[in-house]
Design an enzyme around this catalytic site. Structure first.
Site, PDB file in Angstrom:
ATOM      1  N   CYS A 125      -5.303 129.111 -28.668  1.00 20.08           N
ATOM      2  CA  CYS A 125      -5.199 128.767 -27.255  1.00 20.08           C
ATOM      3  C   CYS A 125      -3.963 129.446 -26.687  1.00 20.08           C
ATOM      4  O   CYS A 125      -2.852 129.225 -27.175  1.00 20.08           O
ATOM      5  CB  CYS A 125      -5.107 127.260 -27.081  1.00 20.08           C
ATOM      6  SG  CYS A 125      -4.856 126.765 -25.360  1.00 20.08           S
ATOM      7  N   HIS A 148       3.693 138.058 -21.352  1.00 22.70           N
ATOM      8  CA  HIS A 148       3.410 137.757 -22.758  1.00 22.70           C
ATOM      9  C   HIS A 148       1.953 137.334 -22.956  1.00 22.70           C
ATOM     10  O   HIS A 148       1.301 137.743 -23.922  1.00 22.70           O
ATOM     11  CB  HIS A 148       4.363 136.650 -23.242  1.00 22.70           C
ATOM     12  CG  HIS A 148       4.183 136.269 -24.668  1.00 22.70           C
ATOM     13  ND1 HIS A 148       4.591 137.086 -25.703  1.00 22.70           N
ATOM     14  CD2 HIS A 148       3.645 135.164 -25.241  1.00 22.70           C
ATOM     15  CE1 HIS A 148       4.306 136.497 -26.857  1.00 22.70           C
ATOM     16  NE2 HIS A 148       3.735 135.323 -26.595  1.00 22.70           N
TER      17      HIS A 148
END
Length: 163
Positions: free
Chosen positions: A89, A97
């Protein structure tokens, strides 16, 4: 034959496993564990409902989503591997990022699948906020881990029919 709630709100049929050969591996990223563990548990339940016994299931964990690619590559080297389900997840933040992690994971898993050794199922949520992940990890939109398990069974069945 059972069904599960799909993320689009419909029911998804759980197919029966047709092959008695090989191991199913679930590799779970430990980042965002409230989400990833719920996805993993959904996958385990669905595999069991599809006829994949505990003796054919191996569980693994890695620190984060990028590491899923390495783990899957290692598991594909084992000749008894029937399928690998990677679960992670990634929640968008304020920096790029998110984009790098998602791209590395998606491209890495796609490259492993192109080699055709065994299917690697992409059970990685890429969401904007935590609630979206929770909705897809056993919440109002079903469990994406369960959907990944269905895909794994279907792909192992496909492989056994097309050897």
């Amino acid at each position: 034959m059972s069904t599960i709630l799909n993320t689009n709100g419909t029911e998804l049929r759980i197919p029966a496993i047709e092959s008695e050969l090989g191991l199913f591996h679930i590799v779970t990223a430990e980042w965002n564990p409230d989400v990833t563990h719920a996805l993993r548990d959904g996958a385990v339940r669905t595999l069991a409902e599809g006829g994949v016994g505990e003796g054919r299931l191996r569980m693994h964990s890695v620190p984060g989503t990028v590491e899923l690619v390495y783990a899957a590559a290692r598991l594909l080297r084992q000749p008894e591997t029937a399928a690998v389900i990677v679960i992670g997840c990634v929640i968008r933040g304020d920096t790029p990022h998110f984009d790098y992690v998602c791209q590395q994971a998606a491209v890495g898993i796609a490259e492993l699948n192109a080699k055709g050794t065994a299917p690697v199922i992409f059970g990685v949520l890429t969401v904007n906020e935590l609630q979206q992940a929770l909705d897809r990890a056993g919440g109002s939109l079903g469990n994406k881990g369960s959907e990944a398990a269905v895909a794994a069974i279907e792909m192992v069945n496909f492989a056994s029919r097309n050897q």
